[in-house]
Write an enzyme that holds these catalytic residues in place. Structure first.
Site, mmCIF file in Angstrom:
data_model
loop_
_atom_site.group_PDB
_atom_site.id
_atom_site.type_symbol
_atom_site.label_atom_id
_atom_site.label_comp_id
_atom_site.label_asym_id
_atom_site.label_seq_id
_atom_site.Cartn_x
_atom_site.Cartn_y
_atom_site.Cartn_z
ATOM 1 N N GLU A 199 7.412 36.585 1.248
ATOM 2 C CA GLU A 199 8.177 35.762 2.186
ATOM 3 C C GLU A 199 7.346 35.424 3.417
ATOM 4 O OE1 GLU A 199 11.980 37.431 3.104
ATOM 5 O OE2 GLU A 199 12.513 37.763 1.006
ATOM 6 N N ARG A 214 7.733 39.209 6.532
ATOM 7 C CA ARG A 214 7.526 37.782 6.816
ATOM 8 C C ARG A 214 6.280 37.484 7.637
ATOM 9 N NH1 ARG A 214 12.951 38.883 7.023
ATOM 10 N NH2 ARG A 214 14.017 38.080 5.182
ATOM 11 N N GLY A 256 18.838 46.024 8.363
ATOM 12 C CA GLY A 256 19.875 47.039 8.237
ATOM 13 C C GLY A 256 21.257 46.459 8.422
ATOM 14 N N ASN A 282 25.391 39.394 10.930
ATOM 15 C CA ASN A 282 26.838 39.507 10.732
ATOM 16 C C ASN A 282 27.353 40.884 11.136
ATOM 17 O OD1 ASN A 282 25.276 39.919 7.983
ATOM 18 N ND2 ASN A 282 27.023 41.326 7.977
ATOM 19 N N ASP A 331 30.297 36.731 5.911
ATOM 20 C CA ASP A 331 28.858 37.000 5.889
ATOM 21 C C ASP A 331 28.069 35.772 6.339
ATOM 22 O OD1 ASP A 331 26.483 38.365 5.576
ATOM 23 O OD2 ASP A 331 26.353 38.057 3.420
#
Length: 650
Positions: A190, A240, A300, A368, A411
């Site tokens: 990524e 990333r 997390g 979220n 979400d």
């Protein structure tokens, strides 16, 4: 050592530095611990031509000790005649090159091959050499003119727009693969490459490579073992990229540490702990350099971890400040959490933020709340989840916030890019923040104070009809998840973390959008800290999926100017816009695509068979522009023929 001589030297040479049959094993021993080496040797890699060797524990211990002696130079072995040219990667060693123009480059040879070499001189600079085929001699490839891609989004503004225009709408059809760097054992890539002074820095989980950005050749490699037992995206192998400041490279490890490496050697300089995996913390994002600080977020978001953002002093790793995205019980903002989930409310900060040096404000997206689909024990707005927070860079103090989805039940985290631009807005110049949210709305904010200037749906939205003058969404009925399931749009999200870009010439914002809807279900469950929980799930509604597309949005109206379908494949490539009138992105069919920035017309594509998890970037070294992107197989880098780009100095 008998086992090494009988089993290893035939392929890797008596010094372990490689032969024409197999590469050096010395760097592998440097970057792996004993248990990993033993496991690798005993299993073998038959697909690569390496059989399994069932050594006993004592034999393995002796073998590893012997090769580590070779690495440390404690065991001297006469290298075979002819040296290692043509064998690829070398262990760094002192040396010099007599150049074709009469000059000399002397220092540490980091790598040498038939066509190029990389040398680090005593001042810490890298010299990129290439072979002049006419004279059969090495010449130094100039770094200037150059344009670095110095951070995750190319600049701290979060806008993946480059003013490079050597590759443009008129000549992009001539672009082809310049080089490829394979990373065959990466769980998934990524990363967005970072390029500074002709050197590219790339990552996978707990690994960093420094590459010659003009040839894709390794200069150094740092690695530490992966943390076992992680349930988050870090456990799946996500990372990333890095941030760079001066002679330091900064990276987040999977177990939520921030580390600094020496940009010249890959040596670890400091290691600062942010969170603990036993408390649900992990890390995946590229850090952000803000003045003399390095700001880093945490993952997390489904493990019950209390979200926060950390800043460290770049020179020493000393902790500078922390901002919690979830208030502590007793604080005023805790009134927005009614129930038992406050202490485990998530609000992760796992996507790289943006920075305005003039306002000295850091802008960071917040994930979220937990549990995702069941809000029975977290009634209220649940600050500061599904928001952007603007923080004073030196102190981490909250300046303002904007919550895009109060009491999020779908979400729809806000971990999407926060793009900072200075543009005229309704007749006067303003400092804007552009953000396409997972909840399906495209937002334009005044980034000085968080004022909502516009909120426009960019995909099908059923949960709200818009935003009121108070800046809050105007909700529709019957969109909350139920045990039986409730239909709502967007589904998985109107967009997610894929990179976005804004072209100031056309006033267009480019975003990967999804038109899918979902059936949202909630469930009742108790969890322990560190376990993944969603409190429900999202099902796909009946019928064929709508697929995703690249959309160009007019920021003044929020309307879609053009749309480029990219198929139904699971794909995570974002956009790159350039002054050459181009937009680059990964297409679901496995291609890297360039379209006209104003019309979306296809101008070029390269079929490389990748399911993209990363976004493209661009840079210039020695007057030549490159476009690079990470795919599951490695790093792909494209450029124009030399005849169409500024040639390197002879």
């Amino acid at each position: 050592m008998r086992n090494f001589e009988n089993r290893c030297t035939i392929c890797h040479g008596g010094d372990g530095a490689g032969t024409d049959r197999a590469p050096s094993i010395l760097s592998f021993f440097v970057s792996h611990i004993d248990s990993e080496i033993a496991d690798f040797v005993r299993k073998g890699r038959i697909e690569k031509g390496m059989p399994a060797f069932p050594f006993t524990d004592n034999e393995m211990k002796s073998l590893i000790a012997y090769v580590r002696g070779l690495v440390a130079g404690e065991i001297k072995v006469e290298a075979e005649q002819g040296g290692s040219r043509g064998r690829g990667l070398l262990e760094p060693k002192p040396g010099s090159f007599q150049l074709g123009d009469g000059g000399t480059v002397q220092g540490t040879i980091m790598n040498e091959g038939d066509f190029s070499a990389e040398v680090r001189t005593a001042d810490g600079r890298f010299h990129l050499l290439h072979r002049d085929r006419r004279e059969d001699s090495f010449r130094e490839r100039p770094i200037e003119p150059k344009q670095d891609w110095a951070s995750y989004d190319g600049s701290v503004s979060g806008n993946r727009y480059s003013n490079l225009e050597q590759v443009n709408a008129q000549n992009v059809a001539r672009m082809s693969l310049s080089w490829f760097f394979p990373i065959p054992e990466a769980p998934r890539l990524e990363v967005t490459p970072v390029v500074v002074d002709g050197v590219m820095y790339i990552t996978t989980v707990n690994e960093v490579w420094a590459l010659n950005a003009t040839a894709g050749r390794q200069i150094w490699h740092w690695r530490q073992p992966r943390t076992q037992g992680l349930l988050s995206e870090a456990g799946a192998g996500a990372n990333r990229g890095v941030a760079v400041k001066g002679d330091r490279v900064f990276m987040e490890t999977d177990h939520a540490h921030l580390i600094a490496l020496d940009r010249r050697t890959g040596e670890k300089l400091w290691d600062s702990k942010m969170g603990d995996p036993k408390d649900g913390y992990s890390a995946t994002s590229a850090p952000l350099v803000v003045g003399d600080l390095v700001v880093a977020g945490l993952a997390g978001g489904e493990e019950g971890a209390r979200g926060f953002l950390d800043a460290f002093k770049a020179d020493t790793g000393e902790h500078a400040w922390r901002f919690y995205t979830i208030p502590a019980r007793g604080e005023k903002e805790a009134e927005t959490w009614q129930g038992k989930w406050l202490e485990r409310g998530c609000g992760a900060t796992w996507l790289t933020g943006s920075y305005d040096p003039n306002l000295d404000l850091v802008y960071w997206s917040v994930g979220n709340p937990c549990p995702d689909y069941n809000g029975d024990e977290r009634k209220g707005d649940n600050l500061y989840t599904s928001s952007v927070v603007a923080l004073e860079a030196k102190t981490g103090k909250l300046k303002w916030y904007k919550q895009f989805t109060p009491h999020d039940l779908h979400d729809w985290d806000s971990a999407q890019p926060m793009v900072l631009v200075d543009q005229n807005w309704e007749g006067r110049p303003r400092k804007l923040l552009l953000h396409a949210d997972r909840n399906g709305f495209f937002f334009v904010l005044d980034r000085t104070n968080g004022e909502l200037l516009r909120a426009t749906p960019f995909v099908r939205v059923t949960w709200a009809t818009g935003y009121g003058k108070d800046g809050r969404p105007i909700l529709t009925s019957d969109n909350e998840p139920t045990v039986q399931g409730t239909f709502a749009c967007p589904g998985y999200g109107g967009t997610t973390w894929m990179s976005a870009a804004f072209n100031p010439v056309y006033n267009l914002f480019y975003v990967r959008a999804s038109g899918n809807c979902g059936i949202f279900k909630k469930s009742e469950e108790e969890i322990d800290v560190g376990e993944r929980t969603y409190g429900g799930n999202t099902d796909r509604p009946p019928g064929p999926p709508k697929g995703s597309s690249i959309k160009a949005l007019d920021i003044a109206t929020g309307k879609t100017v053009w749309e480029y379908p990219v198929g139904n494949a699971f794909d995570r490539s974002g956009t790159l816009a350039t002054a050459g009138g181009l937009v680059f992105f990964g297409q679901g069919g496995g291609s890297l695509v360039a379209v006209h920035a104003a019309t979306g017309k296809t101008l070029w594509h390269a079929d490389v068979g990748q399911n993209w998890w990363a976004s493209p970037m661009t840079y210039m070294v020695g007057g030549k522009q490159y476009v690079a992107i990470a795919g599951p197989a490695g790093i792909f880098c494209f450029s124009l023929p030399d005849s169409l780009s500024a040639p390197a100095a002879p």
